[in-house]
Write an enzyme that holds these catalytic residues in place. Structure first.
Site, short mmCIF file in Angstrom:
data_model
loop_
_atom_site.label_atom_id
_atom_site.label_comp_id
_atom_site.label_asym_id
_atom_site.label_seq_id
_atom_site.Cartn_x
_atom_site.Cartn_y
_atom_site.Cartn_z
N CYS A 76 11.56 38.45 -28.70
CA CYS A 76 12.54 37.36 -28.63
C CYS A 76 13.62 37.51 -29.69
CB CYS A 76 11.84 36.01 -28.78
SG CYS A 76 10.83 35.62 -27.35
N HIS A 77 13.22 37.59 -30.95
CA HIS A 77 14.23 37.64 -32.01
C HIS A 77 13.95 38.75 -33.02
CE1 HIS A 77 14.37 33.51 -30.38
NE2 HIS A 77 15.63 33.82 -30.30
#
Lengths: 183, 528
Positions: free
Chosen positions: A147-148
């Site tokens: 995701c990040h």
């Protein structure tokens, strides 16, 4: 009647005041007692709570692999670490860590007994926003969150990226040599 | 406002009814004879569209509930069945899904209208607050409804939002479990979300009733913001407002139909066509477009504020951003209602509207995305070719003296002519130092637009130099940069500044424009 009015005027407590307060109290307790079942029914039910522990058979997991076990509806990483991964995790105990923690402390069972170095049991939820990190990816070959971009090492410690904390250890105990109970 | 009733039953039946249940009288007084200011513009037609939206959502929703199965194993399939197998299910499902977006589109315009023309000021404070309550209920209903199709975004959106409550200290975890009925989003959650999603629209309908009641008591505001003074300033609701509302609503319905028939899924997210999977997160979790500004505020904090950690700060700011709207009637101190006559406030309002859009944009972006940076990411790499490699172990007498021991070892090796040294700690008191003496020192600088690109370049150089080279020191430097998160924080700051500072202070300081005589004279009957 005249006497009661007179007493109230003096600011004394009358029998009528007592009746008001007593009736109000009974009504308040009644409302609370009626409301509570309607509020409490939304809490986890007995069958849901019964699912709050999960047994995992470790003999099926080969070295260097992990499985995701479901515990309380959430995945848990059960990782069978290789000697190299264990060595890397222990060596980095003194590396520059965002959330410093020793590998041995991350293996401790729920009852306080030391764990086994080859078995790492972690909650599979990135401490940033709750995504599930992918296995054996990233610069430290631990986990990588798609995701990040948080990178975890082979002890599940945060090494780079936005996550603030190490992957949380799931509460577990060894029930025998090849079985653990999570929760 | 509406004064004594002018309803006169014409037939025997209506006379009979009027004596017993004056419902026709109420309808007549509210929607026929009701006096509306004659200068209302088209921004005043969104209330009618919103009523239509509520009715459409309830009617289509009741039909969908006849086919939908609130079960984790069947919910996704039952929605697909609705789309494919149920006669006209595709139509009704699309109307309901698009209808949510149209509902929010109309409500946002309605809210900005109220903000611009000061429709929240006395005597309309409660009218505004009831509107805020309706909006809050709409957000809750929209969120619950988005969970029901049980796609990936449904599941992970619900997970992220319920996790937010977990950020609250002490009680957060209990509230989270209470809300989801378990320890994660699961069967109990979908069941209760369905029940509440069915309930809340009727609660909204009730509050809408109060909203309309309050409106008809206080009377409508109007673009100049000056109370109507006589019957000459008003026209009867029917036919004037009725026809105008009908015309505007027709245009709105055309837009609605364009989405329903030509691009029903364009407002949703592709990932919601993947069944929910608790074992895999989508690459990016985003809410529906109408909640993006609040999502941006939620993610605007990437630092701790004293005892409040970044996650809780975001949660508090998000709730405060809606909470502040409830206080608006008392925050705006200006006695002039309409921003038509507030030249400075009007400019701040325009900035505010732009900020809201920008927040929405930020909510849809990856928070780490870099918008500006002063220089590219760069790294300086040093390595040595040739030379003689020495390796020694380091032992410290205790854990606290490790650093001294390591420094001493480095100094010793340097004094022997080592150009580069590296220390690796292997335990509490033990480690290893490697140094290279002699050889050719090499340096190279690489740069990249993102840190990922930089890492790629570094890897390339490493491969080119070869693993045989014993030393490879990389010094990375990150430029000062401005990310979506920083931008969100800036916008969030203005959002609160507008409500908490600009409106209260400006109201006391601003010199409003003169109301044109053509308006002022007839209204005040030349009194001022």
């Amino acid at each position: 009647m005249a006497e009661a009015a007179h007493s109230a005027h003096e600011g004394d407590t009358t029998r009528r005041d007592f009746i008001y307060i007593a009736a109000g109290s009974v009504a308040a307790v009644g409302v609370a007692a009626t409301a509570w079942p309607f509020i409490d029914q939304m809490n986890p039910a007995a069958d849901t709570r019964a699912l709050s522990t999960t047994e995992v058979d470790l003999s099926a997991i080969p070295e260097g692999q992990q499985i995701k076990a479901m515990w309380q509806g959430k995945p848990v990483f059960v990782r069978h670490r290789t000697p190299e991964e264990i060595a890397a995790a222990q060596r980095d105990d003194y590396a520059n860590l965002k959330d410093p923690q020793h590998d041995a402390d991350r293996l401790v069972q729920e009852d306080g007994q030391p764990g086994k170095a080859e078995w790492l049991i972690l909650q599979a939820s990135c401490t940033h926003l709750g995504c599930i990190p992918t296995f054996a990816e990233g610069a430290y070959h631990g986990w990588f969150c798609p995701c990040h971009g948080s990178v975890y090492d082979t002890s599940g410690r945060i090494r780079s990226g936005p996550a603030p904390k190490n992957l949380y250890v799931a509460p577990y105990v060894f029930t025998n040599d090849t079985t653990i109970r999570i929760g | 406002m509406s004064g004594p009733s002018t309803y006169e039953p014409k037939s025997g039946i209506t006379r009979w009814l009027d004596r017993r249940l004056p419902i026709l009288r109420l309808a007549h007084d509210s929607f026929v004879a009701y006096p509306t200011p004659r200068n209302l513009n088209y921004w005043w037609t969104f209330g009618a569209m919103l009523s239509l939206c509520l009715i459409v959502q309830i009617v289509t929703g009741i039909v969908l509930a006849m086919h939908y199965v609130p079960h984790i194993d069947h919910a996704f399939a039952s929605v697909q069945r609705l789309e494919r197998d149920v006669p006209f299910g595709w139509l009704i499902q699309n109307i309901h899904a698009v209808g949510a977006s149209m509902f929010f589109l109309a409500v946002y315009i309605h809210m900005f209208r109220g903000l611009y023309y000061g429709s929240y000021k006395a005597p309309r404070e409660l009218l505004w607050i009831l509107g805020c309550v309706i909006y809050l209920l709409m957000v809750a209903t929209g969120f619950l409804g988005y969970t029901l199709p049980w796609g990936q975004m449904s599941f992970w959106g619900a997970t992220v939002i319920t996790n937010l409550l977990g950020a609250l200290p002490l009680i957060g975890e209990s509230i989270k479990n209470w809300l989801s009925g378990g320890f994660s989003i699961d069967q109990p959650t979908i069941n209760r979300f369905f029940s509440l999603h069915y309930l809340l629209p009727f609660v909204i309908a009730g509050v809408v009733g109060l909203h309309v009641w309050a409106l008809h008591e206080a009377g409508q505001n109007n673009p100049v913001g000056i109370e109507v003074k006589s019957k000459a300033d008003t026209v009867p609701f029917t036919p004037h407002a009725t026809i105008k509302d009908l015309f505007a609503t027709t245009l709105f319905v055309i837009l609605f139909a364009v989405f329903v028939f030509y691009m029903p899924d364009s407002l949703g997210h592709a990932d919601n066509f993947i069944p929910a999977n608790p074992l895999q997160t989508p690459p990016e979790i985003v809410p529906e477009w109408y909640l993006l500004p609040f999502y941006a505020i939620l993610r605007a904090f990437d630092f701790n504020i004293g005892p409040i950690d970044s996650k809780l700060a975001g949660v508090l700011a998000m709730f405060a951003s809606i909470g502040v709207m409830f206080l608006l009637p008392w925050l705006d101190t200006s006695r002039v209602r309409s921003m038509r006559y507030r030249p400075i406030a009007r400019q701040f309002f325009v900035i505010f509207a732009v900020v809201c859009f920008a927040l929405g944009w930020c909510g849809g972006q990856n928070p780490g995305r870099i918008l500006f940076k002063v220089a590219p990411f760069s790294a300086t790499m040093n390595w040595v070719t040739g030379g003689q490699v020495t390796e020694r172990s380091i032992r410290a007498t205790s854990e606290s003296e490790w650093q001294q021991a390591a420094d001493a070892a480095v100094a010793e090796l340097r004094s022997q002519g080592a150009g580069m040294t590296a220390v690796t700690r292997e335990g509490a008191t033990s480690g290893r130092i490697t140094g290279v003496i002699g050889g050719n020192q090499q340096t190279r600088v690489v740069s990249g637009d993102t840190s990922e690109l930089l890492e790629e370049h570094i890897t390339e150089v490493k491969q080119e130099v070869g693993p045989a080279t014993p030393f490879f020191a990389v010094e990375r430097s990150s430029p000062a940069r401005f990310t979506v998160t920083n931008f969100s924080l800036l916008l969030t700051f203005y959002y609160f500044l507008f409500f908490l500072v600009i409106l209260p202070v400006l109201g006391l300081r601003e010199r409003p424009e003169r109301v044109p005589d053509t308006i002022a004279k007839p209204v005040t009957q030349g009194a001022s």
